[in-house]
Design an enzyme around this catalytic site. Sequence first.
Site, PDB file in Angstrom:
ATOM      1  N   ASP A  33     -71.937-149.859 -25.639  1.00 30.96           N
ATOM      2  CA  ASP A  33     -72.370-148.083 -26.042  1.00 30.96           C
ATOM      3  C   ASP A  33     -73.322-148.286 -27.609  1.00 30.96           C
ATOM      4  O   ASP A  33     -73.527-148.775 -28.080  1.00 30.96           O
ATOM      5  CB  ASP A  33     -71.408-147.814 -26.919  1.00 30.96           C
ATOM      6  N   GLY A 139     -69.884-140.638 -27.252  1.00 32.71           N
ATOM      7  CA  GLY A 139     -70.442-141.233 -28.268  1.00 32.71           C
ATOM      8  C   GLY A 139     -69.255-141.767 -28.954  1.00 32.71           C
ATOM      9  O   GLY A 139     -69.823-142.363 -30.161  1.00 32.71           O
ATOM     10  N   PHE A 140     -68.180-141.534 -28.480  1.00 30.93           N
ATOM     11  CA  PHE A 140     -66.744-142.240 -29.533  1.00 30.93           C
ATOM     12  C   PHE A 140     -65.991-142.825 -28.317  1.00 30.93           C
ATOM     13  O   PHE A 140     -66.256-142.846 -27.161  1.00 30.93           O
ATOM     14  CB  PHE A 140     -65.725-141.059 -29.884  1.00 30.93           C
ATOM     15  N   ASP A 168     -67.126-143.993 -17.459  1.00 34.98           N
ATOM     16  CA  ASP A 168     -67.073-144.348 -18.335  1.00 34.98           C
ATOM     17  C   ASP A 168     -66.032-143.410 -18.916  1.00 34.98           C
ATOM     18  O   ASP A 168     -66.265-142.260 -19.653  1.00 34.98           O
ATOM     19  CB  ASP A 168     -68.181-144.737 -18.922  1.00 34.98           C
TER      20      ASP A 168
END
Length: 212
Positions: A33, A139-140, A168
Amino acid sequence: MIEIIPSILVKTREELLEKITAVEPYAERAHLDIADGIFVPSMTILGLEELEGLDTNLKIGVHLMVSKPENHIGHWLETLSDKFIFHIEATSRAQEVIDAVKEADKSIGIALNPQTPVSKIEQFIDQVDFVHFMSVEPGFYGGKFIDAVIEKIKDFHFLYPDKPIEVDGGITPETAPKLTEVGATMLVAGSYIWESKDIAKAINNIRQQINI
Ligand code: DX5
Ligand code: ZN
């Protein structure tokens, strides 16, 4: 065959190496990522320098959670990564990104945030190798799994039965079978694997539920 792909979202090269070493024995590929603090509020390693000289048997796919991926893809194509994911929400030059990756003979997927409709990528579906559905806000690690994505994937699979589907975020033994039932064949898992301490067991737990 369903692929369970561990995700690596890190802030330092040291952490990157640690995670690669940890999953290497149990997976064929990892999902790296990359977050730029612009397209998503978080920031990770930028990745290019950190991947230099990396020695691993893992295949590495890169998830570019970055604004204007067309400005970055050229550099990424020079790394050992063989698979790339970019977001339709991050660019008005999707065609350029797709063309660059195809030219390099590597795999390209187009990503959709949970709220983005499939209609936004319609014109590109024939050209990409797979579609990447976000099932958490990007993002996390540890985001909340968004159930509505299951229906979205089901509709997509009905319309495009031959297009590979990657999902995902929020993958667990509970959510995984709901996704494979509607057509997903690649599942990217982060926190469930990393929080388990026993990576082989965590991957196995997911796999077992899929096989039922
Ligand atoms: C989310 C990332 C995902 C993340 C998945 O922004 O793109 O790949 O690492 O992590 P979990 O499985 O914890 O949702
Ligand atoms: Zn990701």
